[in-house]
Scaffold this active site. Structure first.
Site, PDB file in Angstrom:
ATOM      1  N   SER A  14       0.826  -1.214   0.000  1.00 59.44           N
ATOM      2  CA  SER A  14       0.000   0.000   0.000  1.00 59.44           C
ATOM      3  C   SER A  14       0.860   1.265   0.000  1.00 59.44           C
ATOM      4  O   SER A  14       0.583   2.212  -0.743  1.00 59.44           O
ATOM      5  CB  SER A  14      -0.907   0.011   1.226  1.00 59.44           C
ATOM      6  N   GLY A  15       1.892   1.294   0.831  1.00 60.08           N
ATOM      7  CA  GLY A  15       2.742   2.486   0.942  1.00 60.08           C
ATOM      8  C   GLY A  15       3.540   2.732  -0.323  1.00 60.08           C
ATOM      9  O   GLY A  15       3.555   3.845  -0.860  1.00 60.08           O
ATOM     10  N   GLU A  34       8.994  -5.480  -6.835  1.00 59.25           N
ATOM     11  CA  GLU A  34       8.220  -6.319  -5.904  1.00 59.25           C
ATOM     12  C   GLU A  34       8.556  -7.778  -6.198  1.00 59.25           C
ATOM     13  O   GLU A  34       8.436  -8.215  -7.338  1.00 59.25           O
ATOM     14  CB  GLU A  34       6.720  -6.057  -6.102  1.00 59.25           C
ATOM     15  N   CYS A  42      -1.475  -5.768   3.110  1.00 58.20           N
ATOM     16  CA  CYS A  42      -2.882  -5.412   3.322  1.00 58.20           C
ATOM     17  C   CYS A  42      -3.783  -6.076   2.290  1.00 58.20           C
ATOM     18  O   CYS A  42      -4.779  -6.695   2.624  1.00 58.20           O
ATOM     19  CB  CYS A  42      -3.069  -3.897   3.283  1.00 58.20           C
ATOM     20  N   CYS A  47      -5.408  -7.024   5.707  1.00 64.27           N
ATOM     21  CA  CYS A  47      -6.728  -6.376   5.858  1.00 64.27           C
ATOM     22  C   CYS A  47      -7.829  -6.935   4.968  1.00 64.27           C
ATOM     23  O   CYS A  47      -8.913  -7.256   5.455  1.00 64.27           O
ATOM     24  CB  CYS A  47      -6.634  -4.883   5.536  1.00 64.27           C
ATOM     25  N   TYR A  98      -4.052  -3.217  -9.128  1.00 63.66           N
ATOM     26  CA  TYR A  98      -2.855  -2.497  -8.661  1.00 63.66           C
ATOM     27  C   TYR A  98      -1.809  -2.391  -9.769  1.00 63.66           C
ATOM     28  O   TYR A  98      -1.193  -1.346  -9.953  1.00 63.66           O
ATOM     29  CB  TYR A  98      -2.265  -3.193  -7.420  1.00 63.66           C
ATOM     30  N   GLY A 174      -2.358 -11.880  21.987  1.00 64.66           N
ATOM     31  CA  GLY A 174      -3.557 -11.167  22.461  1.00 64.66           C
ATOM     32  C   GLY A 174      -3.720  -9.836  21.774  1.00 64.66           C
ATOM     33  O   GLY A 174      -4.357  -8.933  22.309  1.00 64.66           O
ATOM     34  N   TYR A 176      -4.121  -7.496  17.817  1.00 66.68           N
ATOM     35  CA  TYR A 176      -5.092  -7.343  16.729  1.00 66.68           C
ATOM     36  C   TYR A 176      -5.377  -8.678  16.034  1.00 66.68           C
ATOM     37  O   TYR A 176      -6.511  -9.088  15.869  1.00 66.68           O
ATOM     38  CB  TYR A 176      -4.522  -6.416  15.650  1.00 66.68           C
ATOM     39  N   GLU A 180      -8.786 -11.033  16.080  1.00 70.29           N
ATOM     40  CA  GLU A 180      -9.536 -11.073  14.823  1.00 70.29           C
ATOM     41  C   GLU A 180      -9.714 -12.514  14.333  1.00 70.29           C
ATOM     42  O   GLU A 180     -10.814 -12.931  13.963  1.00 70.29           O
ATOM     43  CB  GLU A 180      -8.835 -10.232  13.752  1.00 70.29           C
ATOM     44  N   ARG A 203      -3.454  -5.358  24.912  1.00 76.88           N
ATOM     45  CA  ARG A 203      -2.669  -4.405  25.701  1.00 76.88           C
ATOM     46  C   ARG A 203      -2.519  -3.110  24.904  1.00 76.88           C
ATOM     47  O   ARG A 203      -2.312  -3.135  23.689  1.00 76.88           O
ATOM     48  CB  ARG A 203      -1.275  -4.983  26.014  1.00 76.88           C
ATOM     49  N   ASP A 302       5.385  -0.192   7.275  1.00 78.11           N
ATOM     50  CA  ASP A 302       5.678  -1.151   8.348  1.00 78.11           C
ATOM     51  C   ASP A 302       7.163  -1.469   8.514  1.00 78.11           C
ATOM     52  O   ASP A 302       7.546  -2.065   9.519  1.00 78.11           O
ATOM     53  CB  ASP A 302       4.943  -2.480   8.076  1.00 78.11           C
ATOM     54  N   HIS A 435     -31.559   9.233  15.166  1.00 78.04           N
ATOM     55  CA  HIS A 435     -32.292   8.286  15.980  1.00 78.04           C
ATOM     56  C   HIS A 435     -33.112   7.351  15.116  1.00 78.04           C
ATOM     57  O   HIS A 435     -33.681   7.805  14.116  1.00 78.04           O
ATOM     58  CB  HIS A 435     -33.222   9.078  16.919  1.00 78.04           C
ATOM     59  N   GLU A 440     -25.691   7.594  18.063  1.00 73.89           N
ATOM     60  CA  GLU A 440     -26.196   8.822  18.700  1.00 73.89           C
ATOM     61  C   GLU A 440     -25.755   8.901  20.159  1.00 73.89           C
ATOM     62  O   GLU A 440     -25.716   9.976  20.738  1.00 73.89           O
ATOM     63  CB  GLU A 440     -27.720   8.919  18.584  1.00 73.89           C
TER      64      GLU A 440
HETATM   65  P1  NDP Z   1       0.340  -7.056  18.196  1.00 69.07           P
HETATM   66  O1  NDP Z   1       1.575  -6.315  18.471  1.00 69.07           O
HETATM   67  O2  NDP Z   1      -0.945  -6.320  18.039  1.00 69.07           O
HETATM   68  O3  NDP Z   1       0.131  -8.132  19.335  1.00 69.07           O
HETATM   69  C1  NDP Z   1       1.096  -9.085  19.617  1.00 69.07           C
HETATM   70  C2  NDP Z   1       0.585  -9.975  20.724  1.00 69.07           C
HETATM   71  O4  NDP Z   1       1.465 -11.069  20.883  1.00 69.07           O
HETATM   72  C3  NDP Z   1       0.519  -9.266  22.058  1.00 69.07           C
HETATM   73  O5  NDP Z   1      -0.623  -9.726  22.737  1.00 69.07           O
HETATM   74  C4  NDP Z   1       1.800  -9.706  22.747  1.00 69.07           C
HETATM   75  O6  NDP Z   1       1.672  -9.794  24.135  1.00 69.07           O
HETATM   76  C5  NDP Z   1       1.952 -11.110  22.214  1.00 69.07           C
HETATM   77  N1  NDP Z   1       3.354 -11.557  22.156  1.00 69.07           N
HETATM   78  C6  NDP Z   1       4.412 -10.889  21.668  1.00 69.07           C
HETATM   79  N2  NDP Z   1       5.527 -11.659  21.737  1.00 69.07           N
HETATM   80  C7  NDP Z   1       5.142 -12.834  22.274  1.00 69.07           C
HETATM   81  C8  NDP Z   1       5.814 -14.028  22.593  1.00 69.07           C
HETATM   82  N3  NDP Z   1       7.120 -14.163  22.376  1.00 69.07           N
HETATM   83  N4  NDP Z   1       5.106 -15.041  23.145  1.00 69.07           N
HETATM   84  C9  NDP Z   1       3.776 -14.919  23.391  1.00 69.07           C
HETATM   85  N5  NDP Z   1       3.083 -13.801  23.101  1.00 69.07           N
HETATM   86  C10 NDP Z   1       3.751 -12.781  22.541  1.00 69.07           C
HETATM   87  O7  NDP Z   1       0.677  -7.945  16.923  1.00 69.07           O
HETATM   88  P2  NDP Z   1      -0.214  -8.684  15.842  1.00 69.07           P
HETATM   89  O8  NDP Z   1       0.647  -9.783  15.344  1.00 69.07           O
HETATM   90  O9  NDP Z   1      -1.559  -9.004  16.365  1.00 69.07           O
HETATM   91  O10 NDP Z   1      -0.378  -7.591  14.711  1.00 69.07           O
HETATM   92  C11 NDP Z   1       0.741  -6.839  14.244  1.00 69.07           C
HETATM   93  C12 NDP Z   1       0.352  -5.444  13.913  1.00 69.07           C
HETATM   94  O11 NDP Z   1      -0.358  -5.418  12.691  1.00 69.07           O
HETATM   95  C13 NDP Z   1      -0.609  -4.798  14.915  1.00 69.07           C
HETATM   96  O12 NDP Z   1       0.051  -4.222  16.001  1.00 69.07           O
HETATM   97  C14 NDP Z   1      -1.291  -3.752  14.074  1.00 69.07           C
HETATM   98  O13 NDP Z   1      -0.520  -2.593  14.048  1.00 69.07           O
HETATM   99  C15 NDP Z   1      -1.310  -4.398  12.715  1.00 69.07           C
HETATM  100  N6  NDP Z   1      -2.645  -4.942  12.439  1.00 69.07           N
HETATM  101  C16 NDP Z   1      -3.688  -4.069  12.344  1.00 69.07           C
HETATM  102  C17 NDP Z   1      -4.953  -4.540  12.113  1.00 69.07           C
HETATM  103  C18 NDP Z   1      -6.089  -3.584  12.035  1.00 69.07           C
HETATM  104  O14 NDP Z   1      -5.856  -2.398  11.856  1.00 69.07           O
HETATM  105  N7  NDP Z   1      -7.321  -4.044  12.192  1.00 69.07           N
HETATM  106  C19 NDP Z   1      -5.232  -5.965  11.928  1.00 69.07           C
HETATM  107  C20 NDP Z   1      -4.061  -6.790  12.076  1.00 69.07           C
HETATM  108  C21 NDP Z   1      -2.823  -6.268  12.308  1.00 69.07           C
HETATM  109  P3  NDP Z   1       1.945  -8.526  25.102  1.00 69.07           P
HETATM  110  O15 NDP Z   1       0.714  -7.707  25.052  1.00 69.07           O
HETATM  111  O16 NDP Z   1       2.190  -9.175  26.418  1.00 69.07           O
HETATM  112  O17 NDP Z   1       3.150  -7.842  24.539  1.00 69.07           O
END
Ligand code: NDP
Length: 453
Positions: A14-15, A34, A42, A47, A98, A174, A176, A180, A203, A302, A435, A440
Site C-alpha cells: 500500500s505504501g 516487488e 494489506c 486487511c 494495482y 492477544g 489485533y 480477529e 494491551r 511497516d 435516531h 447517537e
Molecule cells: P500485536 O503487536 O498487536 O500483538 C502481539 C501480541 O502477541 C501481544 O498480545 C503480545 O503480548 C503477544 N506476544 C508478543 N511476543 C510474544 C511471545 N514471544 N510469546 C507470546 N506472546 C507474545 O501484533 P499482531 O501480530 O496481532 O499484529 C501486528 C500489527 O499489525 C498490529 O500491532 C497492528 O498494528 C497491525 N494490524 C492491524 C490490524 C487492524 O488495523 N485491524 C489488523 C491486524 C494487524 P503482550 O501484550 O504481552 O506484549
C-alpha cells in the site's frame, strides 16, 4: 549526474504503490520492485482477505438473530474451500487492478527482488539501476518466537489459505491479529482457545474496551486463557499439535496459529552496508519526513517503527512524494490515528485511553455508556455495546473515543474527525443525534463516571 530514475521504490504494498503513483503524478520518473504479488500485506494477506473472512464468519450469527424477527431457516452448511476460492479470485482481481494503476501512472514495475547497492543504485534482476532517491517500503512479516516445535505453528499468512477448516485451533497472542482470527474461526464453528501471556487481551487499548471485548468473546464461545506462556509445540502422528504450557497443562489442537507481532522486512536489503540505521528489531530509523541517515534513502510504512496500519503507510507515501517532488516538505502527523480491530464485536478507538489521559492531564472526566442495541431486543442476543469518551476537564476537549460493538469502525471514523480537530465535549453535546442508532450515544452521554477512589 543523470540517473535512470528519479525514484526507485522497493516494495509494492500500500505504501510503496501510493508513493510511486504520487511521485509519478508530480512528473518524476519512477520504478518499483516487488518480489511477491503487487498489493503487499494489506491487499494480499492482511486487511482485505481478513475482512472477507470476517464477513463470512458473521453469517451464522445473522441467521441466529433472524429467528427473533420471525425467520426460520433449515440448518445451513459451510464450505471453506468455496470461501477461500472466492477470496482468492478477489485478490487476483485486486492484484491486476494495482498493476494496472502502476502502468497507468507510468511507473515501471520490476517483478523481482531489489537490493540497495549504494546510496543511488539498486540491484534488480542482476541489473544495476540508478536513482536520485531510493525508498524502502518492504513492510513486515509475522514474528515467531524461538521455542521448540515452533515450525508446527501457522501464522496469519497460512491461516488465510488453509486447505481445510480445522475443528479446533489454538490462537497464541492477544493483539489485533489474535482476536480477529479467534473471532473468524469461532464464527465459522471452530472451537477456539486463545492463549495470551498477559493478564488481558489487547494491551495498549482502554481497559474498559479490553474487558468488554474479552467478555463478549467469551460469551460467544472463545475460551480466553490469559497469564499463560507457551514453552513449546509438539506434533503428533495424528496431525494434531500439542501446546506445552507454563504450569504443565497441555492442550491438543488441529492447528496452532501464532499472532505474536510483526517484524520489519529490512534484512538482506544492503541497508546496513550503505549506512542506513536500523533499530534492534530491524525497523528502519527515519525522521518525520521519512528520511534515513543516508540523504538519498527514505523508508515508509511497516518497515519503519511507525504504527503498522495501512492508512499510515499510504499517508507516509503521499507525503514523501510531496516532500521529494512536490516542492513542499511535509511531515507525517501521528496524533489521533484512529484504528479498529475487526473482532466480533468490533473495537474502534481514537486518541488516548483513560489511563494515558490520567497520566498526561491533571483532571480527566470519563463518560461511558453500555447498553443492549435495539437490534438485540428482538434477536435476544446477549451482546453489550460500549462507548466511552475521555475528556480533559480544564478545556473540555475530547481526547479519546472508544467503542466496542457493531459497526464500531464505521462510527469511530467520523468521530475521529471531531477528535482530531480538537472538538470539546460541549460541541459533541450540541450535535443532534440520528435516531434510532447506536452512534447517537456519542452525542447524548451526559453523566460523568464517578472518578476512581
Ligand atoms: P500485536 O503487536 O498487536 O500483538 C502481539 C501480541 O502477541 C501481544 O498480545 C503480545 O503480548 C503477544 N506476544 C508478543 N511476543 C510474544 C511471545 N514471544 N510469546 C507470546 N506472546 C507474545 O501484533 P499482531 O501480530 O496481532 O499484529 C501486528 C500489527 O499489525 C498490529 O500491532 C497492528 O498494528 C497491525 N494490524 C492491524 C490490524 C487492524 O488495523 N485491524 C489488523 C491486524 C494487524 P503482550 O501484550 O504481552 O506484549
Amino acid at each position: 549526474m543523470e540517473f535512470d530514475y528519479d525514484l526507485f521504490v522497493i516494495g509494492a504494498g500500500s505504501g510503496g504503490v501510493r508513493l510511486s503513483r504520487m511521485a509519478a503524478s508530480y512528473g518524476a520518473r519512477v520504478a518499483i520492485a516487488e518480489d511477491s504479488r503487487v498489493g503487499g500485506t494489506c491487499v494480499m494477506r492482511g486487511c482485505i482477505p481478513k475482512k472477507l473472512l470476517v464477513y463470512a464468519s458473521h453469517f451464522p450469527h445473522e441467521v441466529e438473530d433472524a429467528a427473533g424477527y420471525g425467520w426460520s431457516y433449515a440448518p445451513g452448511t459451510f464450505s471453506w474451500p468455496t470461501l477461500i476460492e472466492a477470496k482468492n479470485r478477489e485478490l487476483a482481481r485486486l492484484n491486476a487492478v494495482y498493476i494496472a494503476l502502476l502502468e497507468k501512472s507510468g511507473v515501471r514495475l520490476y517483478n523481482d527482488r531489489a537490493t540497495v547497492a549504494d546510496a543511488h543504485t539498486v540491484d534488480v534482476s542482476g541489473q544495476r539501476v540508478s536513482a536520485r532517491h531510493i525508498a524502502i517500503a518492504t513492510g513486515a512479516r509475522p514474528m515467531l518466537p524461538t521455542i521448540p516445535g515452533i515450525e508446527h505453528a501457522i501464522t496469519s499468512d497460512e491461516a488465510l489459505d488453509l486447505v481445510s477448516l480445522p475443528k479446533t485451533i489454538a490462537v497464541v497472542g492477544g493483539g489485533y491479529i489474535a482476536v480477529e482470527f479467534a473471532g473468524i474461526f469461532n464464527g465459522l464453528g471452530v472451537q477456539v482457545d486463545l492463549w495470551h501471556r498477559g493478564k488481558q487481551i489487547l494491551r495498549g487499548f482502554d481497559d474498559d474496551v479490553r474487558n468488554a471485548l474479552a467478555s463478549a468473546m467469551t460469551k460467544q464461545g472463545v475460551s480466553i486463557r490469559t497469564g499463560t506462556g507457551v514453552l513449546g509445540l509438539e506434533k503428533h502422528s495424528d496431525g494434531t499439535v500439542e501446546l506445552l504450557l507454563e504450569g504443565g497443562s497441555h492442550g491438543r489442537y488441529d492447528a496452532v496459529l501464532y499472532a505474536t507481532g510483526r517484524l520489519p522486512n529490512s534484512a538482506g536489503l544492503g541497508l546496513e552496508q550503505v549506512g542506513v540505521e536500523l533499530r534492534m528489531n530491524g525497523a528502519v530509523e527515519v525522521d518525520a519526513y521519512s528520511a534515513t541517515c543516508v540523504p538519498s534513502i527514505h523508508a515508509i510504512g511497516d518497515v519503519t517503527a511507525r504504527p503498522q496500519l495501512t492508512p499510515v503507510a499510504t499517508r507516509d507515501g503521499a507525503l514523501l512524494a510531496a516532500t521529494l517532488f512536490g516542492g513542499a516538505p511535509r511531515a507525517v502527523d501521528y496524533e489521533y490515528v484512529p484504528s479498529a480491530v475487526f473482532s466480533n464485536p468490533e473495537v474502534a478507538t481514537v486518541g488516548l485511553t483513560e489511563e494515558e489521559a490520567r497520566m498526561r492531564y491533571d483532571e480527566v472526566d470519563i463518560y461511558r455508556t453500555s447498553f443492549k442495541a435495539l437490534r438485540h431486543t428482538l434477536s435476544g442476543r446477549d451482546e453489550i455495546t460500549l462507548m466511552k469518551l475521555v475528556v480533559v476537564r480544564g478545556n473540555g476537549r475530547v481526547v479519546g473515543a472508544h467503542m466496542v460493538g457493531r459497526d464500531a469502525s464505521e462510527i469511530i471514523q467520523g468521530i475521529a474527525i471531531a477528535v482530531k480537530r480538537g472538538a470539546t465535549k460541549d460541541q459533541f453535546d450540541e450535535t443532534i443525534g440520528i435516531h434510532p442508532t447506536a452512534a447517537e450515544e456519542f452525542v447524548t452521554m451526559r453523566e460523568r463516571v464517578p472518578p476512581p477512589e
